[in-house]
Design a protein around this motif. Sequence first.
Motif, PDB file in Angstrom:
ATOM      1  N   GLN A  62     -40.343 -63.045 -58.249  1.00 40.97           N
ATOM      2  CA  GLN A  62     -40.079 -62.160 -57.114  1.00 40.97           C
ATOM      3  C   GLN A  62     -38.634 -61.665 -57.139  1.00 40.97           C
ATOM      4  OE1 GLN A  62     -41.252 -64.480 -53.700  1.00 40.97           O
ATOM      5  NE2 GLN A  62     -43.331 -63.654 -53.677  1.00 40.97           N
ATOM      6  N   ALA A  63     -37.707 -62.576 -57.443  1.00 40.26           N
ATOM      7  CA  ALA A  63     -36.293 -62.200 -57.536  1.00 40.26           C
ATOM      8  C   ALA A  63     -36.095 -61.172 -58.649  1.00 40.26           C
ATOM      9  CB  ALA A  63     -35.439 -63.439 -57.802  1.00 40.26           C
ATOM     10  N   LEU A  64     -36.818 -61.354 -59.726  1.00 48.29           N
ATOM     11  CA  LEU A  64     -36.723 -60.428 -60.857  1.00 48.29           C
ATOM     12  C   LEU A  64     -37.267 -59.055 -60.478  1.00 48.29           C
ATOM     13  CD1 LEU A  64     -35.724 -60.687 -63.779  1.00 48.29           C
ATOM     14  CD2 LEU A  64     -38.066 -61.160 -64.471  1.00 48.29           C
ATOM     15  N   ALA A  65     -38.388 -59.038 -59.745  1.00 46.78           N
ATOM     16  CA  ALA A  65     -38.998 -57.781 -59.324  1.00 46.78           C
ATOM     17  C   ALA A  65     -38.088 -57.029 -58.346  1.00 46.78           C
ATOM     18  CB  ALA A  65     -40.350 -58.051 -58.672  1.00 46.78           C
ATOM     19  N   GLU A  66     -37.380 -57.777 -57.513  1.00 50.15           N
ATOM     20  CA  GLU A  66     -36.531 -57.155 -56.500  1.00 50.15           C
ATOM     21  C   GLU A  66     -35.162 -56.749 -57.045  1.00 50.15           C
ATOM     22  OE1 GLU A  66     -36.367 -60.063 -53.433  1.00 50.15           O
ATOM     23  OE2 GLU A  66     -38.501 -59.874 -52.911  1.00 50.15           O
ATOM     24  N   ASN A  67     -34.632 -57.539 -57.966  1.00 53.20           N
ATOM     25  CA  ASN A  67     -33.252 -57.323 -58.418  1.00 53.20           C
ATOM     26  C   ASN A  67     -33.113 -56.956 -59.890  1.00 53.20           C
ATOM     27  OD1 ASN A  67     -32.297 -58.141 -55.786  1.00 53.20           O
ATOM     28  ND2 ASN A  67     -32.768 -60.237 -56.392  1.00 53.20           N
ATOM     29  N   GLY A  68     -34.239 -56.955 -60.632  1.00 51.97           N
ATOM     30  CA  GLY A  68     -34.182 -56.592 -62.050  1.00 51.97           C
ATOM     31  C   GLY A  68     -33.391 -57.598 -62.864  1.00 51.97           C
ATOM     32  N   ALA A  69     -32.720 -57.087 -63.898  1.00 55.89           N
ATOM     33  CA  ALA A  69     -32.002 -57.959 -64.827  1.00 55.89           C
ATOM     34  C   ALA A  69     -30.864 -58.726 -64.164  1.00 55.89           C
ATOM     35  CB  ALA A  69     -31.461 -57.143 -66.001  1.00 55.89           C
ATOM     36  N   SER A  70     -30.447 -58.287 -62.960  1.00 54.78           N
ATOM     37  CA  SER A  70     -29.363 -58.996 -62.270  1.00 54.78           C
ATOM     38  C   SER A  70     -29.794 -60.392 -61.819  1.00 54.78           C
ATOM     39  CB  SER A  70     -28.881 -58.188 -61.059  1.00 54.78           C
ATOM     40  OG  SER A  70     -29.926 -58.008 -60.124  1.00 54.78           O
ATOM     41  N   ALA A  71     -31.115 -60.604 -61.773  1.00 59.15           N
ATOM     42  CA  ALA A  71     -31.633 -61.930 -61.408  1.00 59.15           C
ATOM     43  C   ALA A  71     -31.835 -62.800 -62.640  1.00 59.15           C
ATOM     44  CB  ALA A  71     -32.954 -61.779 -60.641  1.00 59.15           C
ATOM     45  N   GLU A  72     -31.309 -62.362 -63.764  1.00 59.67           N
ATOM     46  CA  GLU A  72     -31.526 -63.050 -65.043  1.00 59.67           C
ATOM     47  C   GLU A  72     -31.098 -64.510 -65.001  1.00 59.67           C
ATOM     48  OE1 GLU A  72     -30.007 -62.732 -69.696  1.00 59.67           O
ATOM     49  OE2 GLU A  72     -29.958 -60.970 -68.414  1.00 59.67           O
ATOM     50  N   ALA A  73     -29.969 -64.792 -64.381  1.00 60.92           N
ATOM     51  CA  ALA A  73     -29.448 -66.167 -64.366  1.00 60.92           C
ATOM     52  C   ALA A  73     -30.426 -67.114 -63.667  1.00 60.92           C
ATOM     53  CB  ALA A  73     -28.086 -66.203 -63.686  1.00 60.92           C
ATOM     54  N   ALA A  92     -40.385 -66.125 -69.169  1.00 58.27           N
ATOM     55  CA  ALA A  92     -39.670 -65.466 -70.267  1.00 58.27           C
ATOM     56  C   ALA A  92     -40.256 -64.085 -70.548  1.00 58.27           C
ATOM     57  CB  ALA A  92     -39.731 -66.337 -71.520  1.00 58.27           C
ATOM     58  N   LEU A  93     -41.569 -63.973 -70.448  1.00 56.66           N
ATOM     59  CA  LEU A  93     -42.225 -62.663 -70.614  1.00 56.66           C
ATOM     60  C   LEU A  93     -41.714 -61.669 -69.572  1.00 56.66           C
ATOM     61  CD1 LEU A  93     -46.001 -63.366 -71.386  1.00 56.66           C
ATOM     62  CD2 LEU A  93     -44.589 -61.633 -72.502  1.00 56.66           C
ATOM     63  N   GLN A  94     -41.664 -62.116 -68.324  1.00 55.01           N
ATOM     64  CA  GLN A  94     -41.206 -61.242 -67.248  1.00 55.01           C
ATOM     65  C   GLN A  94     -39.731 -60.885 -67.411  1.00 55.01           C
ATOM     66  OE1 GLN A  94     -43.200 -59.889 -65.000  1.00 55.01           O
ATOM     67  NE2 GLN A  94     -44.962 -60.980 -65.808  1.00 55.01           N
ATOM     68  N   LEU A  95     -38.934 -61.855 -67.809  1.00 56.51           N
ATOM     69  CA  LEU A  95     -37.507 -61.614 -67.996  1.00 56.51           C
ATOM     70  C   LEU A  95     -37.279 -60.639 -69.145  1.00 56.51           C
ATOM     71  CD1 LEU A  95     -34.584 -62.093 -67.337  1.00 56.51           C
ATOM     72  CD2 LEU A  95     -34.666 -64.231 -68.650  1.00 56.51           C
ATOM     73  N   GLU A 101     -36.237 -52.947 -69.883  1.00 53.38           N
ATOM     74  CA  GLU A 101     -36.018 -51.845 -68.947  1.00 53.38           C
ATOM     75  C   GLU A 101     -34.532 -51.578 -68.724  1.00 53.38           C
ATOM     76  OE1 GLU A 101     -38.246 -53.208 -65.594  1.00 53.38           O
ATOM     77  OE2 GLU A 101     -40.169 -52.523 -66.408  1.00 53.38           O
ATOM     78  N   ALA A 102     -33.722 -52.635 -68.870  1.00 60.20           N
ATOM     79  CA  ALA A 102     -32.273 -52.497 -68.712  1.00 60.20           C
ATOM     80  C   ALA A 102     -31.592 -52.080 -70.015  1.00 60.20           C
ATOM     81  CB  ALA A 102     -31.679 -53.803 -68.206  1.00 60.20           C
ATOM     82  N   GLY A 103     -32.382 -51.978 -71.094  1.00 61.89           N
ATOM     83  CA  GLY A 103     -31.838 -51.571 -72.387  1.00 61.89           C
ATOM     84  C   GLY A 103     -31.245 -52.707 -73.198  1.00 61.89           C
ATOM     85  N   ASN A 104     -31.472 -53.946 -72.753  1.00 65.60           N
ATOM     86  CA  ASN A 104     -30.937 -55.113 -73.473  1.00 65.60           C
ATOM     87  C   ASN A 104     -31.976 -55.628 -74.468  1.00 65.60           C
ATOM     88  OD1 ASN A 104     -28.660 -54.913 -71.758  1.00 65.60           O
ATOM     89  ND2 ASN A 104     -29.646 -56.228 -70.235  1.00 65.60           N
TER      90      ASN A 104
END
Length: 204
Positions: A62-73, A92-95, A101-104
């Motif tokens: 959910q944090a990943l869906a709301e904040n994208g790669a910024s929730a990576e940690a 890991a799949l979701q991350l 999507e962030a280009g990383n």
Amino acid sequence: MELYDTEEQQVEAIKDWWKENGKAVILGAVVGLGGLFGWRYYQDSVTAAQEAASESYTKAVQALAENGASAEADVQAFIDANKEIEYSVLAALQLAKAQVEAGNLDEALAQLEWAKSATKDVAVSAVLDYRLARVKAEQGEFDAAVTQLANISDESWGGRVAELKGDILLRKGDTQAAYAAYTEAQQSGDASQTLQMKLDDLAK
């Protein structure tokens, strides 16, 4: 088996047997009951751990869906804490998706490769091979991407694999091989709606 003439003889025989074996029987009963309750406790513990992992996974995604790669940690922390269970692979799949999507791409590739080494699920493994091929193609590693696709042997993936192979070969500049791959994909039951357009473009 011995036969006893009187009830008294049977009682005496039972007493004698109990003197010799009573402790072992009691010990066995204690161990047996302990094992039973221990097994139930173990099962309850496993169930509780699975429920806790499921809840943590849901929060991380959910944090990943709301904040994208910024929730990576946060997601990475969940993965590191749960490496022995399949939820870490799904995380890991979701991350990796968010990282793409962030280009990383390098980070996404590393995530997918770790997940591929960690999963025990054949179905998830096919998804990972497919996504690894796509990331490698985005990096320009066309031959490596095609090789990655070859790991997927499940027939239900036939159309998707052949079409992606065609896309990769087309980007590589091999139009003839791409056309052959698209034709193969068209013969599969899971062919996409855009496949005919790709074949038509190559036929021009």
